[in-house]
Design a protein around this motif. Structure first.
Motif, short mmCIF file in Angstrom:
data_model
loop_
_atom_site.label_atom_id
_atom_site.label_comp_id
_atom_site.label_asym_id
_atom_site.label_seq_id
_atom_site.Cartn_x
_atom_site.Cartn_y
_atom_site.Cartn_z
N SER B 75 79.44 -11.72 -4.26
CA SER B 75 80.11 -12.67 -5.41
C SER B 75 79.58 -12.26 -6.80
N PRO B 76 80.29 -12.15 -7.70
CA PRO B 76 79.98 -11.89 -9.14
C PRO B 76 79.52 -13.00 -9.65
N HIS B 91 91.41 -13.97 -2.86
CA HIS B 91 91.16 -14.17 -4.05
C HIS B 91 91.08 -13.02 -5.08
N ALA B 92 91.74 -13.30 -6.19
CA ALA B 92 91.33 -12.18 -7.41
C ALA B 92 90.50 -13.01 -8.40
N VAL B 93 89.59 -12.03 -8.70
CA VAL B 93 88.32 -12.68 -9.55
C VAL B 93 88.36 -11.77 -10.78
N CYS B 94 88.52 -12.22 -12.02
CA CYS B 94 88.38 -11.55 -13.26
C CYS B 94 86.86 -11.34 -13.60
N ILE B 100 88.88 -17.45 -11.18
CA ILE B 100 89.37 -16.90 -9.46
C ILE B 100 90.80 -17.77 -9.32
N GLU B 101 91.72 -16.52 -8.85
CA GLU B 101 93.01 -17.00 -8.68
C GLU B 101 93.22 -16.82 -6.92
N ASP B 102 94.12 -17.89 -6.41
CA ASP B 102 94.32 -17.72 -5.09
C ASP B 102 95.47 -16.87 -4.87
N HIS B 127 88.46 -9.89 -1.72
CA HIS B 127 88.50 -10.20 -3.12
C HIS B 127 88.89 -9.05 -3.94
N PHE B 128 90.02 -9.10 -4.88
CA PHE B 128 90.55 -8.16 -5.66
C PHE B 128 89.65 -8.62 -6.95
N HIS B 129 89.11 -7.43 -7.50
CA HIS B 129 88.45 -7.81 -8.94
C HIS B 129 89.17 -7.08 -9.96
N GLY B 130 89.07 -7.31 -11.27
CA GLY B 130 89.90 -6.53 -12.32
C GLY B 130 89.92 -7.77 -13.27
N LEU B 131 90.69 -7.62 -14.21
CA LEU B 131 91.05 -8.71 -15.52
C LEU B 131 92.23 -9.72 -15.20
N CYS B 132 92.13 -10.81 -15.37
CA CYS B 132 93.15 -11.80 -15.37
C CYS B 132 94.02 -11.29 -16.62
#
Lengths: 144, 144
Positions: B75-76, B91-94, B100-102, B127-132
């Motif tokens: 977890s970030p 999830h995609a986490v910004c 956090i997007e589903d 978990h994908f990470h990056g920028l929303c």
DNA sequence: ATACTTGCAAAACATTTGCAGCCGC
DNA sequence: GCGGCTGCAAATGTTTTGCAAGTAT
């Protein structure tokens, strides 16, 4: 999302009393898709239930989680854990003892980026959860 | 794992002073594969460096992370986040705003279990990470 | 020499717990 | 009515911060 009656049945099945607070927390969480924290939920719920305490929100979230009605996003470990390997790899996390094992598997490195509108992907990580060899063995030896 | 000289060069490149404490924390972390917490590292390092403080371990881990020399597992978000959707999804986490997007993608649900010896898998999450979208746009508009 | 780091202690958070009183069943 | 839940407040555990003194380059 479950109806209020379905929720009532679920609680009755598990022999867990359904209180106003529990219903309120569950319905608030169902009504939003931003994965709120306990604190965030508490702030929102305060408007309609000024006497609701943060401790109750925590206890309720734990109860709902045990009933399988909600999920925790991310880390099972509250505490940050570190890794000297910065190259792409993934992890297997033991739910019983918290042990984290490294996984190197190129197939996991090549997952397709999500088609979420506008999200710019920089990387991804896969967590498998379950029981490590030690804990799985212990559970087989001493069931329950 | 980097040699002591490679570490020295890395710090020099980034214009960050290399202290005994930083070298000690980094080498300790390189020497273990159990993803220790800050606390755990501190306990181990106390033996060789009795005056090393826990706060320094935290600051050092942050520094090493910013230099890209170590990774945080999981977890970030320090804080637990909850989800009313218990069905399998990801999830995609910004990284910028924590949003956090589903993600619903059956391909991600069917990942092969790891071939770690003895690990019993009960599930997994990606978990994908990056920028929303919002943060990516903000960064394009006002660079730096 | 001097800017950055360390160590200490205190603060800031997140979360849990103990207990008296209340409430759902 | 009774057992379990709630709310309060205090405890716990993790991480951050302010600052004086020390250290790497």
């Amino acid at each position: 999302m479950k109806t209020r009656d379905e929720v009532r049945v679920l609680f009755k099945e598990k022999m867990v009393p359904l209180t106003h607070q529990r219903l309120a927390v569950y319905e608030e969480l169902c009504g939003r898709r931003d994965h709120p924290s306990a604190e965030t939920l508490h702030v929102s719920l305060k408007k309609a239930y000024p006497s609701l305490s943060l401790a109750t929100v925590y206890k309720t979230l734990q109860t709902l989680h045990e009933l399988g009605m909600i999920a925790r996003v991310d880390s099972p470990a509250a505490q940050a854990r570190f890794d000297a390997i910065v190259e792409t790899h993934h992890h297997a996390v033991c739910s019983a003892c918290g042990r984290i094992e490294d996984l190197f598997d190129p197939r996991l490195d090549r997952l397709a980026a999500p088609r979420a509108k506008g999200f710019v992907v920089t990387g991804h990580s896969v967590h498998f959860h379950g029981l490590c060899a030690k804990c799985a063995k212990a559970r087989r030896t001493i069931p329950h």
